[in-house]
Write a protein that holds these residues in place. Structure first.
Motif, short mmCIF file in Angstrom:
data_model
loop_
_atom_site.label_atom_id
_atom_site.label_comp_id
_atom_site.label_asym_id
_atom_site.label_seq_id
_atom_site.Cartn_x
_atom_site.Cartn_y
_atom_site.Cartn_z
N ASP A 72 0.83 -1.21 0.00
CA ASP A 72 0.00 0.00 0.00
C ASP A 72 0.86 1.27 0.00
N HIS A 73 2.16 1.10 0.28
CA HIS A 73 3.07 2.25 0.30
C HIS A 73 3.96 2.31 -0.93
N ASP A 175 3.80 3.95 8.58
CA ASP A 175 2.85 3.30 9.50
C ASP A 175 3.38 3.24 10.94
N HIS A 220 -1.75 6.84 6.40
CA HIS A 220 -3.21 6.71 6.58
C HIS A 220 -3.63 7.66 7.71
#
Ligand SMILES: [Zn+2]
Length: 304
Positions: A72-73, A175, A220
């Motif tokens: 996701d990164h 994160d 996020h």
């Protein structure tokens, strides 16, 4: 695109069509156009469109600053380098080999996402070794007139780094500092398998605190102030969720049963703090069942 500081622009990657799920950040200056965490390949069309609206082509980018290699990164890194072979890709030295040869990364992601891999992440292409700039933490990167400090910040992932731009006071923490949505003060830990390490994580928070950042930039999602409050809440909630997971390990049943008990505990905690609609959104962002597997693996490893 949203300017959050001089020559510092948030890009909402609209992951799977959802706003405020994954944020990239564009750092401009003196011939540099660097992206912090470009996101997965499934967001590439959005990235390209957003940059084009700013008069920038993918070919104009000069560097990717990856916090870590989770899809996701960093999933789009290889495809971006294929489109723009001069891109420098900064990544921790333990992550670099898995960008050059993503087979292990993909196998590990497949255990979590199964047949959803293509829908969620799209193509994951290798990054040629000559594009990789391996980091250990402790570096200062001169980047378009800025000095970007790099710290090794494991805990969420063993190859996680964070970046600090002293000129804007923003720390790009990937994160490491959990999930926090705009307009909410609640901070949630992200603890997927395979390398959750709670002790290392505490040291990473100390490193980030030592920068005295004005704002954190969690992927996020986006800039978050009240840094002390954020870190204190995250430490407290991480300890509580770790304890929930430890309790389930003492109970009978399968791991799937334990993960679903953990989900219930997290859900009822969130219902005490948030309206129902917001609970759903936060649960979707943290994937508590995966968080259970990450924490369970941590406890089991500790117990040898
Ligand atoms: Zn993430």
């Amino acid at each position: 695109m949203q300017a959050i500081a001089p020559k510092t622009t948030l890009i909402d990657l609209q992951y799977l069509g959802y706003p405020e799920a994954i944020a990239a950040c564009l750092l401009e200056g003196d011939g540099e156009l660097a992206l912090v965490d470009p996101g997965p390949t499934t967001c590439l069309a959005t990235l390209e469109r957003e940059l084009a609206g700013h008069g920038i082509r993918l070919k104009d980018l000069t560097a990717l600053l990856l916090t870590h290699i989770h899809l996701d990164h960093a999933g789009a890194s290889g495809v971006l380098v294929r489109k723009n072979p001069r891109l420098r890709v900064y990544v921790h030295e333990r992550g670099a080999p898995h960008l050059a040869d993503p087979s292990k990364l993909l196998a590990s992601a497949e255990r979590l996402y199964g047949d959803q891999m293509q829908r969620l992440w799209g193509e994951v292409a290798p990054v040629p070794p000559e594009n990789l700039q391996a980091l250990r933490g402790g570096e200062t990167l001169p980047l378009g007139g800025r000095k970007i400090a790099v710290a090794y910040t494991p805990g969420h992932a063993a190859h996680h780094v964070s970046y600090f731009d002293a000129s804007t006071g923003i720390a790009f923490v990937g994160d490491t500092c959990g999930l926090r949505y705009p307009g909410f003060s609640i901070v949630l830990p992200l603890t997927p398998p395979p390398d959750i390490d709670l002790e290392a994580w505490q040291r990473s928070w100390e490193q980030i605190r030592a920068w005295e950042p004005e704002r954190l930039f969690p992927t996020h999602f986006g800039p978050a102030g009240n840094v002390e409050e954020h870190l204190a809440q995250l430490a407290e909630r991480t300890a509580r969720w770790a304890e929930y997971a430890r309790q389930t390990l003492e109970q009978a049943g399968s791991d799937a049963d334990r993960a679903s008990r953990f989900l219930q505990m997290v859900e009822s905690e969130l219902h005490r703090e948030l309206p129902a609609e917001a609970v759903r959104r936060h649960l979707a962002g943290t994937a508590p069942e995966q968080c259970w597997y990450g924490l369970a693996r941590y406890w089991r490893k500790r117990e040898g």
